[in-house]
Design a protein around this motif. Sequence first.
Motif, PDB file in Angstrom:
ATOM      1  N   ARG A  48       0.828  -1.218   0.000  1.00 56.63           N
ATOM      2  CA  ARG A  48       0.000   0.000   0.000  1.00 56.63           C
ATOM      3  C   ARG A  48       0.861   1.266   0.000  1.00 56.63           C
ATOM      4  NH1 ARG A  48      -2.833  -3.022   3.882  1.00 56.63           N
ATOM      5  NH2 ARG A  48      -4.738  -3.904   3.009  1.00 56.63           N
ATOM      6  N   ASN A  49       1.970   1.223   0.745  1.00 58.11           N
ATOM      7  CA  ASN A  49       2.874   2.386   0.828  1.00 58.11           C
ATOM      8  C   ASN A  49       3.877   2.429  -0.317  1.00 58.11           C
ATOM      9  OD1 ASN A  49       1.605   3.060   3.216  1.00 58.11           O
ATOM     10  ND2 ASN A  49       3.162   2.117   4.507  1.00 58.11           N
ATOM     11  N   GLN A  50       3.895   1.371  -1.144  1.00 56.16           N
ATOM     12  CA  GLN A  50       4.787   1.280  -2.299  1.00 56.16           C
ATOM     13  C   GLN A  50       6.256   1.171  -1.915  1.00 56.16           C
ATOM     14  OE1 GLN A  50       3.307   1.473  -5.965  1.00 56.16           O
ATOM     15  NE2 GLN A  50       2.224   0.345  -4.366  1.00 56.16           N
ATOM     16  N   ALA A  51       6.523   0.684  -0.702  1.00 52.97           N
ATOM     17  CA  ALA A  51       7.918   0.508  -0.258  1.00 52.97           C
ATOM     18  C   ALA A  51       8.000  -0.598   0.794  1.00 52.97           C
ATOM     19  CB  ALA A  51       8.463   1.815   0.288  1.00 52.97           C
ATOM     20  N   PRO A  52       7.787  -1.861   0.405  1.00 54.58           N
ATOM     21  CA  PRO A  52       7.876  -2.950   1.385  1.00 54.58           C
ATOM     22  C   PRO A  52       9.271  -3.027   2.010  1.00 54.58           C
ATOM     23  CG  PRO A  52       6.956  -3.717  -0.694  1.00 54.58           C
ATOM     24  CD  PRO A  52       7.468  -2.333  -0.916  1.00 54.58           C
ATOM     25  N   GLY A  53       9.297  -3.128   3.317  1.00 48.77           N
ATOM     26  CA  GLY A  53      10.573  -3.202   4.011  1.00 48.77           C
ATOM     27  C   GLY A  53      11.404  -1.947   3.853  1.00 48.77           C
ATOM     28  N   GLY A  54      10.769  -0.853   3.429  1.00 46.39           N
ATOM     29  CA  GLY A  54      11.473   0.411   3.240  1.00 46.39           C
ATOM     30  C   GLY A  54      12.129   0.560   1.876  1.00 46.39           C
ATOM     31  N   GLN A  55      11.948  -0.433   0.992  1.00 45.86           N
ATOM     32  CA  GLN A  55      12.553  -0.379  -0.337  1.00 45.86           C
ATOM     33  C   GLN A  55      11.483   0.012  -1.359  1.00 45.86           C
ATOM     34  OE1 GLN A  55      14.758  -3.916  -1.309  1.00 45.86           O
ATOM     35  NE2 GLN A  55      15.628  -4.061   0.734  1.00 45.86           N
ATOM     36  N   PRO A 136      10.124  -6.384  -5.533  1.00 43.80           N
ATOM     37  CA  PRO A 136      10.024  -7.329  -4.410  1.00 43.80           C
ATOM     38  C   PRO A 136       9.128  -6.794  -3.300  1.00 43.80           C
ATOM     39  CG  PRO A 136      12.310  -6.657  -4.790  1.00 43.80           C
ATOM     40  CD  PRO A 136      11.472  -5.910  -5.747  1.00 43.80           C
ATOM     41  N   PHE A 137       8.211  -7.638  -2.854  1.00 38.63           N
ATOM     42  CA  PHE A 137       7.293  -7.253  -1.792  1.00 38.63           C
ATOM     43  C   PHE A 137       7.339  -8.212  -0.611  1.00 38.63           C
ATOM     44  CE2 PHE A 137       5.108  -9.953  -4.768  1.00 38.63           C
ATOM     45  CZ  PHE A 137       4.275 -10.766  -4.021  1.00 38.63           C
ATOM     46  N   LEU A 138       7.972  -9.373  -0.781  1.00 37.43           N
ATOM     47  CA  LEU A 138       8.081 -10.345   0.313  1.00 37.43           C
ATOM     48  C   LEU A 138       9.448 -10.275   1.005  1.00 37.43           C
ATOM     49  CD1 LEU A 138       6.463 -13.433  -1.466  1.00 37.43           C
ATOM     50  CD2 LEU A 138       5.420 -11.993   0.281  1.00 37.43           C
ATOM     51  N   HIS A 139      10.511 -10.470   0.219  1.00 34.52           N
ATOM     52  CA  HIS A 139      11.860 -10.555   0.801  1.00 34.52           C
ATOM     53  C   HIS A 139      12.289  -9.308   1.578  1.00 34.52           C
ATOM     54  CE1 HIS A 139      12.053 -13.983  -2.003  1.00 34.52           C
ATOM     55  NE2 HIS A 139      12.778 -14.495  -1.029  1.00 34.52           N
ATOM     56  N   MET A 142      10.697  -9.509   5.007  1.00 34.57           N
ATOM     57  CA  MET A 142      11.299 -10.586   5.807  1.00 34.57           C
ATOM     58  C   MET A 142      12.683 -10.166   6.322  1.00 34.57           C
ATOM     59  SD  MET A 142       9.038 -13.039   5.568  1.00 34.57           S
ATOM     60  CE  MET A 142       7.806 -13.737   4.502  1.00 34.57           C
ATOM     61  N   GLN A 143      13.460  -9.531   5.457  1.00 35.55           N
ATOM     62  CA  GLN A 143      14.802  -9.099   5.865  1.00 35.55           C
ATOM     63  C   GLN A 143      14.742  -8.002   6.921  1.00 35.55           C
ATOM     64  OE1 GLN A 143      16.443  -8.088   2.049  1.00 35.55           O
ATOM     65  NE2 GLN A 143      17.309 -10.125   1.742  1.00 35.55           N
ATOM     66  N   LYS A 144      13.855  -7.037   6.720  1.00 40.42           N
ATOM     67  CA  LYS A 144      13.768  -5.909   7.651  1.00 40.42           C
ATOM     68  C   LYS A 144      13.397  -6.368   9.059  1.00 40.42           C
ATOM     69  CE  LYS A 144      11.550  -1.510   8.586  1.00 40.42           C
ATOM     70  NZ  LYS A 144      10.666  -0.458   8.097  1.00 40.42           N
ATOM     71  N   TYR A 145      12.498  -7.327   9.168  1.00 46.55           N
ATOM     72  CA  TYR A 145      11.970  -7.717  10.478  1.00 46.55           C
ATOM     73  C   TYR A 145      12.561  -9.015  11.023  1.00 46.55           C
ATOM     74  CZ  TYR A 145       8.735  -3.931   9.725  1.00 46.55           C
ATOM     75  OH  TYR A 145       8.199  -2.694   9.502  1.00 46.55           O
TER      76      TYR A 145
END
Length: 161
Positions: A48-55, A136-139, A142-145
Motif C-alpha cells: 500500500r505504501n509502495q515501499a515494502p521493508g522500506g525499499q 520485491p514485496f516479500l523478501h 522478511m529481511q527488515k523484520y
Amino acid sequence: MGAKRTGDWNKAKAKLNGTLGPRIAMALQQATIRNALFLVREIQRGIRNQAPGGQAFAKLADSTIARKGSSKALIDTGFLINSITQKIMADKAFVGLLRGTVNKDGESMVNIGAVMEYGATINHPNGATIIIPARPFLHPVMQKYRKEIEQNYRTALKGIL
C-alpha cells in the motif's frame, strides 16, 4: 572444592521433568502465530505504501500508468494484496501466496507474485519485448523484520523459563 547449589532445585527439576516440553511447544506456536500475522500485515502495508521493508518499488512505465489510471505498483484489482496470507503448521509458518489461489481471470497468484517479486522478460508474439522490473514485496519485509522475529521467539521462551 565442589559446586554449591542455590535456589529451589525441586522447582527446577519439576520444570525440566515433563512439564517444560509442552510449554515450550505452546510458546513457540504462539510466537509463530504472532510473527506470521505481523509479517502478513507488514507485507500488505508495504505494498500500500509502495515501499515494502522500506525499499521503494521501481516506477511504473508511463504506458502502464496510462492503461491502469494509477501510478501504484501491484495494486490493480486487490487480488494480490488480499491473497497474501499465512498458514500455521505447529512451530513453523508459511507467509506469502498459497499455491492454488487464483484471481478473477483464473491466473495463478503465485505466478503473478513471482513475476512481481523477481521481474520478467516477456517476448510477445508480435515481436515486442516486455520487461517487467522486479518489485520485491516479500523478501524486503522478511529481511527488515528478521531480528524482531527472532527476538519474539527469545521473549516467548524466556517467558516460560
